[in-house]
Scaffold this motif. Structure first.
Motif, short mmCIF file in Angstrom:
data_model
loop_
_atom_site.label_atom_id
_atom_site.label_comp_id
_atom_site.label_asym_id
_atom_site.label_seq_id
_atom_site.Cartn_x
_atom_site.Cartn_y
_atom_site.Cartn_z
N MET A 1 0.84 -1.19 0.00
CA MET A 1 0.00 0.00 0.00
C MET A 1 0.88 1.24 0.00
O MET A 1 2.06 1.18 0.34
N THR A 2 0.29 2.36 -0.40
CA THR A 2 0.92 3.66 -0.27
C THR A 2 0.33 4.33 0.95
O THR A 2 -0.87 4.24 1.19
N ASN A 3 1.17 4.97 1.72
CA ASN A 3 0.71 5.53 2.99
C ASN A 3 0.90 7.04 3.02
O ASN A 3 1.77 7.56 3.73
N PRO A 4 0.09 7.79 2.24
CA PRO A 4 0.20 9.24 2.33
C PRO A 4 -0.27 9.73 3.70
O PRO A 4 -1.10 9.09 4.34
N LYS A 5 0.27 10.83 4.12
CA LYS A 5 -0.18 11.39 5.40
C LYS A 5 -1.59 11.95 5.29
O LYS A 5 -2.33 12.02 6.28
N LEU A 6 -1.95 12.33 4.06
CA LEU A 6 -3.26 12.96 3.85
C LEU A 6 -3.75 12.67 2.44
O LEU A 6 -2.98 12.70 1.49
N VAL A 7 -5.04 12.36 2.33
CA VAL A 7 -5.71 12.32 1.03
C VAL A 7 -6.66 13.51 0.97
O VAL A 7 -7.42 13.76 1.92
N LEU B 1 -8.67 13.82 -12.20
CA LEU B 1 -7.23 14.03 -12.08
C LEU B 1 -6.74 13.44 -10.77
O LEU B 1 -7.38 13.61 -9.72
N PHE B 2 -5.61 12.74 -10.83
CA PHE B 2 -4.95 12.22 -9.62
C PHE B 2 -3.55 12.83 -9.54
O PHE B 2 -2.89 13.03 -10.57
N TYR B 3 -3.09 13.07 -8.32
CA TYR B 3 -1.78 13.71 -8.16
C TYR B 3 -1.20 13.33 -6.80
O TYR B 3 -1.94 13.16 -5.81
N GLY B 4 0.13 13.20 -6.74
CA GLY B 4 0.80 13.07 -5.45
C GLY B 4 1.33 11.68 -5.17
O GLY B 4 1.64 10.90 -6.08
N LYS B 5 1.43 11.36 -3.92
CA LYS B 5 2.06 10.13 -3.48
C LYS B 5 1.31 8.90 -4.01
O LYS B 5 0.10 8.78 -3.87
N GLY B 6 2.06 8.00 -4.64
CA GLY B 6 1.49 6.78 -5.16
C GLY B 6 0.88 6.90 -6.54
O GLY B 6 0.39 5.91 -7.09
N ALA C 1 -8.78 2.94 -2.77
CA ALA C 1 -8.67 1.81 -1.85
C ALA C 1 -7.47 0.95 -2.20
O ALA C 1 -6.72 0.50 -1.31
N ALA C 2 -7.25 0.72 -3.50
CA ALA C 2 -6.10 -0.07 -3.93
C ALA C 2 -4.80 0.65 -3.58
O ALA C 2 -3.82 0.02 -3.14
N LEU C 3 -4.77 1.95 -3.76
CA LEU C 3 -3.58 2.73 -3.42
C LEU C 3 -3.28 2.66 -1.92
O LEU C 3 -2.13 2.45 -1.51
N LEU C 4 -4.32 2.81 -1.11
CA LEU C 4 -4.14 2.83 0.34
C LEU C 4 -4.02 1.43 0.94
O LEU C 4 -3.65 1.30 2.12
N GLY C 5 -4.38 0.40 0.18
CA GLY C 5 -4.33 -0.95 0.70
C GLY C 5 -5.42 -1.22 1.72
O GLY C 5 -5.22 -1.96 2.68
#
Length: 560
Positions: free
Chosen positions: A41-47, A514-519, A539-543
């Protein structure tokens, strides 16, 4: 027979072979370990989820040369652009739009079939976010009696909360209550919306809290909103707005008290005649107020400050108000988007500094598109027009009385749907299917209608393409009507000024994604994506688990 040197040689070879095997085995283990430790998973601090109310895809391209480098252009140039993104259901309106973005499902599953709809069980119209079980927080008003209870499945924000044992925060912000309540899901820490009129305050519901947090109280008591009580002129030279129609034309609405729909709009002079703070919603200043409040939410709630992912859901509502009022070809809508671009830049620069560039993930989409003003299209010799619903209903009632001897068969006519009284039909010993088909054929004879479908068709067929597919995805077995109407393209039930939406036609379904940033992998696609794909992609990005009604699929090209 063998010398000591020979034995030494044999021992040395054996050592080398054993060492090589050991090294080989270690490499296999390390390779295996690398595979096992590949991030699940990608673990951004914020979505940050951004929904721009009533944004057509071509607003990206049409106003491109007026945008700065750090708003829409940053998302496009450094993120992933889904150029062929569509709503796959109708009605394309705000409540269903926000619910579908966040649930990964269509109204057929999540149950939000309109902003308002006829509730067959209680025999009255209901609002998508209303809930008499709760009270307003922050003001003496009925405007806070809201909750997400009519949405029957979970959201991506709910799943984040569940995955983090309720430690990840979810805050939702919008001028419109439904633009905050539905994205926040059932488990949001808070949802806030704007009370206009004579108040100009941000409020909430006892569904979330008993009292407003101190940072909200402080914001409401400051001059943060009052400073926007000022004239609205174009932010750039109006002569450079060549991508829009003439400033003065017959296709735009007027603020009460104005004699022409032209810049500058003197909002202070128009204040009392336009319900005071309500007029700010119908201007780009409403988006700026939303941005101001979202920035305060980031600070006040300390979002994105630890390793547990938080979620900020922002909905920009003023683009919809301005579009309805002035139309999609107006200089007002162009100025609103140029100003929104600068508001996005403010958000992103704050996130860069406080959360860290590369530490947060953003998506931006819309809850629906909009049609060009049909009166304008007609003047350009493009087929378009306005529905005469009163005449259609009158003709239908006359037909029903002639055919069945009673007009009691109809309980409600709303959202281009006809609701029949099943008990009356049963008492008359009629076949429900036959009545549905008969009325559908009668309605199809109207010049205004392109297609008409029955509930029986929706229940017993599986459509995979075209308008029937879109209508079926909007059909909810428990909540939708018996006959579903599809007006001809560019024919609407609306005033002859301003733009609207709600249809299954492409001008209402084609919106940015549009998507942008971590992952997120930079790039673009012209392959078709659909609104319910957003939540499973996140959900797939965050795991984390998909929302429990998900019908969409992850957009694999978006993910690193």
């Amino acid at each position: 027979m063998f010398s000591k040197g020979f034995f030494s040689f044999i021992l040395l070879v054996g050592f080398v072979l054993n060492s090589s095997e050991a090294i080989s085995q270690r490499k296999v283990k390390e390779s295996s370990k690398m595979e096992i430790s590949t991030p699940l998973m990608t673990n951004p601090k914020l979505v940050v989820g951004i929904v721009v109310d009533q944004m057509r895809y071509d607003y990206l391209t049409r106003f491109w040369n007026h945008y700065g480098d750090d708003g829409f252009k940053r998302l496009v140039n450094e993120g992933f652009n889904c150029k062929n993104n569509h709503f796959n259901y109708a009605p394309t309106s705000t409540g269903p739009g926000h619910a579908s973005v966040y649930t990964g499902a269509t109204p057929s599953v999540h149950g939000v079939i309109g902003n308002n709809w006829y509730d067959k069980e209680i025999d009255k119209m209901v609002y998508c976010a209303s809930d008499e079980s709760y009270e307003t927080v922050g003001m003496v008003s009925e405007a806070g009696k809201m909750s997400p209870h009519r949405m029957t499945v979970t959201t991506i924000t709910d799943q984040l909360r569940l995955h983090t044992q309720m430690k990840g925060k979810v805050i939702a912000v919008a001028l419109k209550d439904r633009g905050a309540v539905l994205p926040g899901g059932h488990t949001a820490n808070a949802a806030y919306w704007f009370l206009g009129g004579g108040e100009g305050k941000w409020i909430s519901s006892t569904y979330y809290m008993e009292n407003l947090p101190e940072w909200v109280v402080k914001f409401n008591s400051s001059n943060a909103v009052q400073k926007y009580k000022r004239p609205w002129n174009t932010i750039e030279n109006i002569n450079s707005y060549v991508e829009s129609g003439p400033d003065n034309n017959n296709y735009e609405g007027l603020y009460s008290g104005e004699s022409a729909p032209v810049f500058p709009h003197n909002l202070p002079d128009l204040w009392e005649k336009n319900s005071q703070y309500e007029i700010l919603k119908v201007s780009p200043f409403g988006n700026s107020i939303t941005t101001d409040f979202a920035l305060e939410a980031l600070k006040g709630e300390q979002l994105g400050t630890d390793e547990i992912t938080d979620f900020l859901a922002i909905s920009y509502s003023s683009t919809d108000y301005v579009g309805h009022w002035f139309g999609v070809n107006s200089k007002e809508i162009q100025d609103t988007y140029i100003r929104l671009d600068r508001d996005l830049e403010r958000i992103f620069k704050y996130l860069d500094t406080k959360v860290g560039k590369g530490e947060y993930t953003v998506f931006l989409t819309a809850d629906h598109g909009a049609i060009n003003v049909p009166a304008y299209l007609e003047d350009q010799k493009i087929p378009a027009g306005y529905l005469n619903k009163s005449e259609m209903q009158s003709n239908l009632a006359e037909f029903i009385k002639y055919r069945y001897g009673s007009t009691d068969l109809i309980k409600n006519y709303s959202n281009n749907q006809l609701f029949l009284d099943h008990k009356v039909i049963q008492n008359l010993d009629l076949s429900l299917q036959e009545v549905q088909e008969t009325l559908a054929n009668e309605l199809l004879s109207s010049d205004d209608m392109a297609m008409v479908y029955t509930a029986y068709q929706m229940r017993n067929n599986e459509y995979t393409t075209g308008i029937p597919y879109i209508i079926q995805n909007g059909y909810n077995m428990k909540r939708s009507g018996d006959v579903l109407m599809v007006p001809k393209p560019a024919n609407i039930d609306y005033s002859k000024t301003g733009s609207t939406h709600g249809s299954a036609q492409i001008y209402d379904t084609h919106t940015p994604l549009l998507f942008y940033g971590k992952g997120i992998k930079p790039g673009a696609t012209t392959l078709k994506t659909e609104i319910p794909d957003i939540a499973p992609t996140l959900a797939a990005l965050l795991g984390i688990a998909f929302p429990n009604g998900t019908t969409g699929k992850p957009i694999t090209a978006v993910l690193e």
